[in-house]
Design a protein around this motif. Sequence first.
Motif, PDB file in Angstrom:
ATOM      1  N   PHE A   1       0.836  -1.238  -0.070  1.00 10.97           N
ATOM      2  CA  PHE A   1       0.126   0.033  -0.074  1.00 10.97           C
ATOM      3  C   PHE A   1       0.945   1.387  -0.066  1.00 10.97           C
ATOM      4  CE2 PHE A   1       0.885  -1.280   4.470  1.00 10.97           C
ATOM      5  CZ  PHE A   1       0.669  -0.169   4.932  1.00 10.97           C
ATOM      6  N   VAL A   2       0.434   2.402  -0.845  1.00 13.49           N
ATOM      7  CA  VAL A   2       1.154   3.444  -0.894  1.00 13.49           C
ATOM      8  C   VAL A   2       0.280   4.313  -0.081  1.00 13.49           C
ATOM      9  CG1 VAL A   2       2.002   5.363  -2.415  1.00 13.49           C
ATOM     10  CG2 VAL A   2       2.008   2.763  -3.295  1.00 13.49           C
ATOM     11  N   SER A   3       0.964   4.795   1.055  1.00  4.20           N
ATOM     12  CA  SER A   3       0.403   5.807   2.088  1.00  4.20           C
ATOM     13  C   SER A   3       1.315   6.952   2.677  1.00  4.20           C
ATOM     14  CB  SER A   3      -0.227   4.948   3.132  1.00  4.20           C
ATOM     15  OG  SER A   3      -1.132   5.446   3.798  1.00  4.20           O
ATOM     16  N   GLY A   4       0.763   7.391   3.837  1.00  8.33           N
ATOM     17  CA  GLY A   4       1.769   8.321   4.416  1.00  8.33           C
ATOM     18  C   GLY A   4       1.363   8.703   5.903  1.00  8.33           C
ATOM     19  N   TRP A   5       1.776   9.302   6.795  1.00  6.51           N
ATOM     20  CA  TRP A   5       1.411   9.251   8.082  1.00  6.51           C
ATOM     21  C   TRP A   5       1.843  10.701   8.730  1.00  6.51           C
ATOM     22  CZ3 TRP A   5      -1.754   6.333  10.977  1.00  6.51           C
ATOM     23  CH2 TRP A   5      -1.804   6.449  12.300  1.00  6.51           C
ATOM     24  N   GLY A   6       0.819  11.644   9.138  1.00  6.98           N
ATOM     25  CA  GLY A   6       1.187  12.930   9.531  1.00  6.98           C
ATOM     26  C   GLY A   6       1.795  12.850  11.039  1.00  6.98           C
ATOM     27  N   ASN A   7       2.044  13.820  11.890  1.00  6.69           N
ATOM     28  CA  ASN A   7       2.059  13.726  13.190  1.00  6.69           C
ATOM     29  C   ASN A   7       1.504  14.645  14.036  1.00  6.69           C
ATOM     30  OD1 ASN A   7       3.477  13.924  15.830  1.00  6.69           O
ATOM     31  ND2 ASN A   7       4.631  12.235  14.969  1.00  6.69           N
ATOM     32  N   ALA A   8       0.337  14.581  14.654  1.00  8.78           N
ATOM     33  CA  ALA A   8      -0.204  15.522  15.278  1.00  8.78           C
ATOM     34  C   ALA A   8       0.284  16.102  16.561  1.00  8.78           C
ATOM     35  CB  ALA A   8      -1.580  14.932  15.572  1.00  8.78           C
ATOM     36  N   THR A   9       1.296  15.418  17.188  1.00  4.01           N
ATOM     37  CA  THR A   9       1.702  16.150  18.417  1.00  4.01           C
ATOM     38  C   THR A   9       3.245  16.474  18.273  1.00  4.01           C
ATOM     39  OG1 THR A   9       2.247  13.787  19.224  1.00  4.01           O
ATOM     40  CG2 THR A   9      -0.001  14.404  19.420  1.00  4.01           C
ATOM     41  N   GLY A  10       4.010  16.050  17.388  1.00  8.80           N
ATOM     42  CA  GLY A  10       5.470  16.332  17.096  1.00  8.80           C
ATOM     43  C   GLY A  10       6.361  15.319  18.260  1.00  8.80           C
ATOM     44  N   ASP A  11       5.647  14.167  18.676  1.00  6.78           N
ATOM     45  CA  ASP A  11       6.321  13.307  19.411  1.00  6.78           C
ATOM     46  C   ASP A  11       6.167  11.899  18.817  1.00  6.78           C
ATOM     47  OD1 ASP A  11       7.147  12.992  22.278  1.00  6.78           O
ATOM     48  OD2 ASP A  11       6.352  10.789  21.630  1.00  6.78           O
ATOM     49  N   ALA A  12       7.398  10.930  18.859  1.00  5.67           N
ATOM     50  CA  ALA A  12       7.450   9.869  18.179  1.00  5.67           C
ATOM     51  C   ALA A  12       6.352   8.942  18.578  1.00  5.67           C
ATOM     52  CB  ALA A  12       8.888   9.245  18.439  1.00  5.67           C
ATOM     53  N   ASP A  13       6.073   8.828  19.896  1.00  3.50           N
ATOM     54  CA  ASP A  13       4.965   8.193  20.515  1.00  3.50           C
ATOM     55  C   ASP A  13       3.671   7.979  19.378  1.00  3.50           C
ATOM     56  OD1 ASP A  13       3.628   6.315  22.514  1.00  3.50           O
ATOM     57  OD2 ASP A  13       2.235   7.870  22.221  1.00  3.50           O
ATOM     58  N   TYR A  14       3.262   9.039  18.824  1.00  2.00           N
ATOM     59  CA  TYR A  14       2.048   9.141  18.081  1.00  2.00           C
ATOM     60  C   TYR A  14       2.118   8.326  16.767  1.00  2.00           C
ATOM     61  CZ  TYR A  14      -1.836  11.505  15.426  1.00  2.00           C
ATOM     62  OH  TYR A  14      -2.886  11.735  14.970  1.00  2.00           O
ATOM     63  N   ASN A  15       3.188   8.321  16.141  1.00  2.00           N
ATOM     64  CA  ASN A  15       3.572   7.384  15.039  1.00  2.00           C
ATOM     65  C   ASN A  15       3.856   6.111  15.416  1.00  2.00           C
ATOM     66  OD1 ASN A  15       4.219  10.394  14.132  1.00  2.00           O
ATOM     67  ND2 ASN A  15       4.147   9.442  12.126  1.00  2.00           N
ATOM     68  N   GLN A  16       4.755   5.919  16.282  1.00  2.00           N
ATOM     69  CA  GLN A  16       5.401   4.682  16.421  1.00  2.00           C
ATOM     70  C   GLN A  16       4.306   3.565  17.270  1.00  2.00           C
ATOM     71  OE1 GLN A  16       8.974   3.395  15.963  1.00  2.00           O
ATOM     72  NE2 GLN A  16       8.330   4.758  14.595  1.00  2.00           N
ATOM     73  N   TYR A  17       3.703   4.155  18.194  1.00  2.00           N
ATOM     74  CA  TYR A  17       2.699   3.433  18.949  1.00  2.00           C
ATOM     75  C   TYR A  17       1.425   2.829  17.879  1.00  2.00           C
ATOM     76  CZ  TYR A  17       0.528   1.318  23.074  1.00  2.00           C
ATOM     77  OH  TYR A  17       0.020   0.497  23.961  1.00  2.00           O
ATOM     78  N   ASN A  18       0.845   3.984  17.329  1.00  2.00           N
ATOM     79  CA  ASN A  18      -0.239   3.679  16.534  1.00  2.00           C
ATOM     80  C   ASN A  18       0.009   3.000  15.234  1.00  2.00           C
ATOM     81  OD1 ASN A  18      -2.587   5.103  17.642  1.00  2.00           O
ATOM     82  ND2 ASN A  18      -0.981   6.842  17.602  1.00  2.00           N
ATOM     83  N   LEU A  19       1.344   2.940  14.687  1.00  2.00           N
ATOM     84  CA  LEU A  19       1.614   2.150  13.622  1.00  2.00           C
ATOM     85  C   LEU A  19       2.169   0.802  13.991  1.00  2.00           C
ATOM     86  CD1 LEU A  19       3.126   4.901  11.233  1.00  2.00           C
ATOM     87  CD2 LEU A  19       0.958   3.722  10.928  1.00  2.00           C
ATOM     88  N   PHE A  20       2.861   0.684  14.884  1.00  2.00           N
ATOM     89  CA  PHE A  20       3.819  -0.586  14.937  1.00  2.00           C
ATOM     90  C   PHE A  20       3.451  -1.542  16.213  1.00  2.00           C
ATOM     91  CE2 PHE A  20       6.285   2.408  12.385  1.00  2.00           C
ATOM     92  CZ  PHE A  20       6.030   1.936  11.247  1.00  2.00           C
ATOM     93  N   HIS A  21       2.841  -0.993  17.065  1.00  2.00           N
ATOM     94  CA  HIS A  21       2.812  -1.923  18.454  1.00  2.00           C
ATOM     95  C   HIS A  21       1.586  -2.765  18.141  1.00  2.00           C
ATOM     96  CE1 HIS A  21       1.794  -2.931  22.670  1.00  2.00           C
ATOM     97  NE2 HIS A  21       3.060  -2.283  22.662  1.00  2.00           N
ATOM     98  N   THR A  22       1.860  -4.250  18.604  1.00  2.00           N
ATOM     99  CA  THR A  22       0.855  -5.369  18.361  1.00  2.00           C
ATOM    100  C   THR A  22      -0.515  -4.961  18.730  1.00  2.00           C
ATOM    101  OG1 THR A  22       2.845  -6.874  18.540  1.00  2.00           O
ATOM    102  CG2 THR A  22       0.488  -7.639  18.582  1.00  2.00           C
ATOM    103  N   GLN A  23      -0.559  -4.306  20.237  1.00  2.00           N
ATOM    104  CA  GLN A  23      -1.797  -4.425  20.747  1.00  2.00           C
ATOM    105  C   GLN A  23      -2.243  -3.105  20.493  1.00  2.00           C
ATOM    106  OE1 GLN A  23      -3.552  -6.582  21.789  1.00  2.00           O
ATOM    107  NE2 GLN A  23      -2.025  -8.045  21.253  1.00  2.00           N
ATOM    108  N   GLY A  24      -1.293  -1.985  20.969  1.00  2.00           N
ATOM    109  CA  GLY A  24      -1.740  -0.646  21.171  1.00  2.00           C
ATOM    110  C   GLY A  24      -2.031  -0.025  19.692  1.00  2.00           C
ATOM    111  N   GLY A  25      -1.465  -0.670  18.480  1.00  2.00           N
ATOM    112  CA  GLY A  25      -1.760  -0.214  17.301  1.00  2.00           C
ATOM    113  C   GLY A  25      -3.105  -0.388  16.716  1.00  2.00           C
ATOM    114  N   GLY A  26      -3.646  -1.446  17.063  1.00  2.00           N
ATOM    115  CA  GLY A  26      -4.922  -1.755  16.705  1.00  2.00           C
ATOM    116  C   GLY A  26      -4.999  -1.377  15.378  1.00  2.00           C
ATOM    117  N   ALA A  27      -6.203  -1.008  14.921  1.00  2.00           N
ATOM    118  CA  ALA A  27      -6.417  -0.711  13.629  1.00  2.00           C
ATOM    119  C   ALA A  27      -5.427   0.004  12.694  1.00  2.00           C
ATOM    120  CB  ALA A  27      -7.688   0.233  13.205  1.00  2.00           C
ATOM    121  N   GLY A  28      -4.478   0.804  13.408  1.00  2.00           N
ATOM    122  CA  GLY A  28      -3.532   1.618  12.887  1.00  2.00           C
ATOM    123  C   GLY A  28      -2.438   0.702  12.254  1.00  2.00           C
ATOM    124  N   ASN A  29      -2.216  -0.583  12.749  1.00  3.72           N
ATOM    125  CA  ASN A  29      -1.205  -1.415  12.488  1.00  3.72           C
ATOM    126  C   ASN A  29      -1.504  -2.048  11.090  1.00  3.72           C
ATOM    127  OD1 ASN A  29       0.983  -3.133  12.173  1.00  3.72           O
ATOM    128  ND2 ASN A  29       1.117  -3.608  14.352  1.00  3.72           N
TER     129      ASN A  29
END
Length: 508
Positions: A417-445
């Motif tokens: 898939f060709v996509s992108g990801w903005g960052n609303a907070t300026g902190d790595a957690d916003y991207n990293q946890y939502n995109l790659f965490h097994t449980q925390g990422g949920g739909a975002g993973n």
Amino acid sequence: MIRKRLFHSLLGLLLAATMLAGCSMGVEPPAENESPPPKAGAEGGTLVVARMSDATNLDPHFISTINAASVVHQKVYEGLVKRDANMVIAPQLALSWRQVNDLVWEFKLRQGVFFHDGTPFDAAAVKKTLDRVMDPKTASPRAAMFDKIKEVKIIDPYTVQFLLEKPFAPLLSILASHEGSIISPKAIDEYGRELSAHPVGTGPFLFRSWEPGRQIVLDKNPHYWGDQPKLDRVVFRVVADDTKRIALVENGEAHVAESIPVQDIERLSASNRLRVYRSEALGTEFIGFNVAAGPLRDLRVRQAISSAIETGAIIKGVYNNVGTQANSPLGPKVFGYSPSVKSYPYDLNKARELLAKAGYPNGFSIRMLTYDRNDRVMVAQVIRSQLKGIGIDARLEVVSYADFVTQIEKTRTHEIFVSGWGNATGDADYNQYNLFHTQGGGAGNSFQYSNPELDRLLDAGRVETDPAKRLAIYAKAQELELRDALLVPIRNLENLAVISTDIQGFSI
């Protein structure tokens, strides 16, 4: 002769905002049956911003796009804290804060501040706002951002404490984002779920009107607690057509046009009526892999595809050199970004060798998904052409954005898939946890990736309070993501706008 006017602004393109305090602009053309306003000098007048699309919601607890957040964040609404021009957390409605311990944050509030409806700002307003977003009955899509807060406790009328379930280092970054906007308690009670049509905050501008699909109008707040804005009015006008949007600035009917086609940069830069504004943004664009789908289950296949994609050609050919080469899922301005991580270098021979070792010496056919945005489609077409060089037939499927989100977050039928990801907070957690965490990422993973080592790092990044240690944690996390070839970083996003030559001091 009209003097040059000053304009200090942050106009949001994907999760920034417009700070119009300290501005003075030109004049909006009169609406039908409306007499023209006097010509603006150093102060006063109306700023007209022509934008591609309308906001969908102006309630901070239901805003899901930066396009909407940029209308009200830091204009109508303010938070306890904000980010300054250098992305550093600074005081706003809170004068100061401290961590009492790992689980308690205390904020001393600014006194003498009033909401636009005359309601005093105090600790009760902070509690009312946070209780609303955290209440399951509200059903706010932003509630997960605050799920570490157990209770908002009033200590005195101008002191409030956040009691946490567990340590949470990104708290201030979330409070500085649009989700952290403090809302009038009177408006919460009066409007409920209709608050989107009646925004009431403490900011330098008052909400005046919203004509869906046409324009949103904000007026100067004459009773603002901070530095008075030098504009009388701001109009966010919806003009979907790129050519018409730019023409409005060229003929003086608007002062700012966002966004603009990258192919037009040279032509627009040559104009003596306007200038092209460019600045580094927070988001990134990438090619993602569903690691649970078909041949992509094999790391060697993902490595082969990564090695066969020449991202430099995409940045030059599709984006006209707008944006910079990305090396990570995080942009350089985001806290936690690591400049040292590297994606797989372009090497067709290595790509063919890896495919052969994976059992695909003649390649295979795979589905590539993106949505109907011109630049994304063009990127996908370039990738399709490049992958033919190693025998992979990437069948391109272009769908609506809604269908794209459904497929990558719900049905999980996607492959590449060709996509992108903005960052609303300026902190790595916003991207990293939502995109790659097994449980925390949920739909975002959407990668469907699960790695206990990465999960441990991302969990640690949320509780570690030492900035240097957090940086080291996220550097290791990015190394893992690139090592396992979850994505091919393409470019770090760049903000683009066309602005009138009368405007100075403009920034995104």
